[in-house]
Design an enzyme around this catalytic site. Structure first.
Site, PDB file in Angstrom:
ATOM      1  N   ARG A 139      -6.830  -8.590  -6.958  1.00  0.00           N
ATOM      2  CA  ARG A 139      -7.254  -9.986  -6.568  1.00  0.00           C
ATOM      3  C   ARG A 139      -8.860  -9.925  -6.640  1.00  0.00           C
ATOM      4  NH1 ARG A 139      -9.342  -9.261  -1.521  1.00  0.00           N
ATOM      5  NH2 ARG A 139      -8.202  -8.101  -0.197  1.00  0.00           N
ATOM      6  N   ASN A 175      -6.638  -3.484  -4.629  1.00  0.00           N
ATOM      7  CA  ASN A 175      -6.761  -4.915  -4.332  1.00  0.00           C
ATOM      8  C   ASN A 175      -6.488  -5.667  -5.731  1.00  0.00           C
ATOM      9  OD1 ASN A 175      -6.616  -5.036  -1.551  1.00  0.00           O
ATOM     10  ND2 ASN A 175      -8.920  -4.347  -1.539  1.00  0.00           N
ATOM     11  N   GLU A 204      -1.063   6.735   8.161  1.00  0.00           N
ATOM     12  CA  GLU A 204      -1.516   7.643   7.301  1.00  0.00           C
ATOM     13  C   GLU A 204      -2.520   8.298   8.056  1.00  0.00           C
ATOM     14  OE1 GLU A 204      -3.389   5.818   4.077  1.00  0.00           O
ATOM     15  OE2 GLU A 204      -4.861   4.713   5.001  1.00  0.00           O
ATOM     16  N   GLU A 230      -6.327   2.251  -1.600  1.00  0.00           N
ATOM     17  CA  GLU A 230      -5.498   1.163  -2.333  1.00  0.00           C
ATOM     18  C   GLU A 230      -5.933   0.505  -3.609  1.00  0.00           C
ATOM     19  OE1 GLU A 230      -5.311  -2.308   0.375  1.00  0.00           O
ATOM     20  OE2 GLU A 230      -7.330  -1.515   1.153  1.00  0.00           O
ATOM     21  N   GLU A 287     -10.089   0.968  -4.109  1.00  0.00           N
ATOM     22  CA  GLU A 287     -10.781   1.440  -2.821  1.00  0.00           C
ATOM     23  C   GLU A 287     -10.425   3.015  -2.645  1.00  0.00           C
ATOM     24  OE1 GLU A 287     -10.387  -1.185   0.290  1.00  0.00           O
ATOM     25  OE2 GLU A 287     -11.283  -2.857  -0.942  1.00  0.00           O
ATOM     26  N   HIS A 298     -12.428  -2.552  10.775  1.00  0.00           N
ATOM     27  CA  HIS A 298     -12.040  -2.167   9.625  1.00  0.00           C
ATOM     28  C   HIS A 298     -12.137  -3.405   8.651  1.00  0.00           C
ATOM     29  CE1 HIS A 298     -10.010   1.202  11.742  1.00  0.00           C
ATOM     30  NE2 HIS A 298      -9.565   0.251  12.210  1.00  0.00           N
ATOM     31  N   LYS A 355       0.769  -1.253   0.100  1.00  0.00           N
ATOM     32  CA  LYS A 355       0.037   0.030   0.096  1.00  0.00           C
ATOM     33  C   LYS A 355       0.729   1.179   0.022  1.00  0.00           C
ATOM     34  CE  LYS A 355      -3.790  -2.309   2.329  1.00  0.00           C
ATOM     35  NZ  LYS A 355      -3.308  -3.719   2.052  1.00  0.00           N
TER      36      LYS A 355
END
Length: 621
Positions: free
Chosen positions: A278, A276, A187, A274, A262, A222, A118
């Site tokens: 997949r 992903n 972050e 980020e 996302e 999360h 990330k």
């Protein structure tokens, strides 16, 4: 162009079963890998061939890429699908698959490498994480986040700088356990944003489809709980911006296959989170809206086929709810045991890695299933999914079913005003339900019928004492009294219309209600209410000493609170130790304010559910 004839899924549980289902529909042979703990798991049972992964602890088995590649070659597979989690975003594993002459059903190792971290993904998008050594009070709140993987693991919110070091240590340990990579970064934490993502599908010929949007704002720890497509209440302009950013991210790494970009959306602005690389857990809602099978599309792209210029049109609205074996009212504590029964009403898609009679163990994520509803409108999809969850038959460990139903029916969700802080604000209200007051009586009558009570349904011309049965329900004990009469069993204020071992019908104030009954050991399921049968006279030898701190689940003691020794003063709710179970760390807190009088565990020790971890002598009031 190549043809895939046999696929090994380098995963387990629900996603392995999901991929196998599509493979079987396409006529593709399937190969499962399994740990010793999963030798009889559903994904191993439904595959055409299985390979045991030896020599590793169950929690780490699916991280052994070398063993998985050997398994694919031994089983004659010609392609590997990574699923999600475990090694799905590990570029070294993707390279190993390709180096072995196998087809990798996913993006290139270089694309994974660029986006799987990330920190590097943010740099690629022109962003940069904070330096953990330079943050100040002005940067609060902060989010500590694992650089590899996802699913809420390795993430901690920090609201005080004094807590940063502990959060970094805990996140690193959890990320190492879940992904084999302990890198974390810091972050800014965006408060009360919406989690919105874009599903993309790209081929080797330069075509990239942005497949609408998804909203995944309802999250615990999360980790997503409820997801829907399309994301509601987004302007056309913001939707177009999200699509543009997603395509930009994909083109930046020459992406191929299915992936997800996302964002956090706050105040009408999109903040990149980020990418992903997949398939996502929540991909079924996109499939429902676009009428696609994303796994089938993954295989076709891997074979070299071109996508049409444009994706199919979107239709309707879809919502997915993740059913977990956990107790939301007890800090989301995961539950274990036998899943005796799981059925849902017709018209609802059920994706699961379990069948009736399977055991929910301690080594993996506690998700039991995903329920997906599709309807012409969002309101209809919400009503359909909430109703299906309400009517589903779920017999086994405690689940989050009631939480899901209450969440779907909450005004903040139905009016699309939810954000990622939804459960921070509403969890107590969503988990404080009123149990059915007639459930204990229904359980008692069914139990009497099942035991063949000779007076049940009959009558003796001799007065007798009321029958008494005791149950635990929603943390409280309930005592049931009823009598046998010439008209059958009777109790004050309620008329017993019918009673047998599986069905009880009671009439209350002129309204007849049906109660379906199922008993497994001392657990009694009455419609959607679960009770525990208790002996009429409690056994004093089974009572725990006051102040006993018990393990809420089987697991491994990760660490103890600093300077924790017998004689230490403690406060109610103070963290005393951390257990690792199901790839997550669980904080165990003091049950009362007082003094720690005994400590029975040490780091690295494995404990069973109910084991006494420590003793706390409560401070006199």
């Amino acid at each position: 162009m190549q043809t895939i004839n046999s696929v090994l899924v380098a995963n387990r549980g629900e996603i392995a079963c999901r991929v196998f289902r599509t493979c079987h529909e396409l006529g593709v042979r399937t190969v499962a890998v399994h740990s010793d703990a999963d030798a009889n798991a559903l994904h191993a049972r439904v595959a055409d061939a299985t390979v045991r992964l030896p020599g590793a602890a169950p929690a780490d088995t699916y991280l052994r890429g070398d063993l998985i590649v050997k398994a694919a070659l031994a089983a004659g597979a010609d392609a590997v699908h990574p699923g999600y989690g475990f090694l799905s975003e590990n570029p070294d594993f993707a390279r190993a698959v390709l180096d072995a002459g196998l087809t990798w059903i996913g993006p290139s190792p270089e694309a994974i490498e660029a986006m799987a971290s990330k920190t590097r993904a943010k740099q690629l998008m022109g962003l940069a994480p904070l330096d953990e050594n330079e943050v100040t009070e002005n940067d609060l709140p902060l989010l500590v986040k694992a650089a590899a993987g996802g699913g809420g693991r390795g993430m901690r919110v920090v609201r005080r700088l004094d807590d940063l070091a502990t959060a970094l240590e805990s996140a690193r340990a959890e990320a190492t356990s879940a992904f084999g990579d302990g890198e974390v970064f810091v972050e800014p934490y965006v408060e009360n944003g919406r989690h919105v993502e874009v599903q993309i599908l790209a081929d080797t010929h330069g075509t990239i489809w942005p497949l609408g949007t998804r909203d995944c704002s309802l999250q615990r720890r999360h980790q997503k709980v409820v997801e829907e497509a399309p994301a509601p209440s987004l302007s056309d302009q913001l939707t177009a911006e999200l699509h543009t950013l997603a395509i930009r991210a994909a083109r930046a790494v020459s992406y191929v296959g299915a992936g997800t970009v996302e964002f956090l959306v706050a105040d009408g602005k999109a903040h990149f989170l980020e990418m992903n690389t997949r398939l996502q857990v929540e991909h079924p809602v996109t499939e429902a809206v676009f009428g696609l099978d994303l796994v089938a599309e993954q295989l076709r792209v891997a074979e070299g086929h071109a996508l049409p210029a444009d994706p199919p049109p979107a239709r309707g609205h879809a919502i997915e709810a993740r059913l977990y074996a956990e107790d939301p009212a007890q800090d989301w504590t995961p539950q274990t045991g036998t899943l005796h029964r799981l059925t849902v009403p017709d018209g609802i898609r059920l994706d699961t890695g379990y069948e009736d009679g399977d055991t929910i163990g301690v080594h993996y994520d506690p998700m039991l299933a995903k329920l997906i509803a599709h309807a012409p409108t969002r309101a209809e999809a919400i009503r359909r999914l909430a109703g299906a969850l309400d009517r589903a038959t779920i017999h086994g460990p405690t689940t989050n079913r009631s939480l899901l139903v209450n969440s779907l029916r909450h005004e903040e969700f139905t009016t699309a005003r939810m954000d990622t802080g939804f459960y921070d604000r509403h969890l107590p209200a969503l988990t404080t339900g009123t149990p059915d007051p007639h459930a204990p009586l229904a359980a008692a009558l069914a139990d009497a019928a099942a035991q063949g009570d000779p007076r049940f349904g009959g009558w003796r011309n001799v007065p007798s004492q009321p029958q008494v049965k005791r149950y635990a329900m929603a943390g409280e004990e309930h005592e049931v009294h009823y009598r046998h009469t010439r008209n059958g069993p009777e109790t004050d204020g309620v008329r017993v219309v019918h009673a047998d071992a599986r069905l009880v019908v009671l009439e209350v104030d002129g309204v007849q209600r049906k109660f379906g009954i199922a008993r497994h050991g001392d657990r009694v399921h009455v419609n959607t209410t679960t009770l525990t049968a208790l002996p009429r006279f409690p056994d004093p030898t089974t009572q725990q000493a006051p102040g006993s701190l018990l393990a809420p689940m089987p697991g491994t003691v990760v660490r103890l609170a600093e300077a924790l020794t017998p004689g230490t003063p403690v406060e109610a709710g103070q963290p005393l130790l951390w257990l690792e179970a199901m790839k997550m760390e669980h904080r165990i807190t003091s049950p009362a304010t007082g003094t720690l009088t005994a400590l029975h565990v040490a780091p690295g020790q494995q404990v069973e559910m109910g084991a006494v971890l420590a003793m706390v002598e409560q401070q006199p009031t």
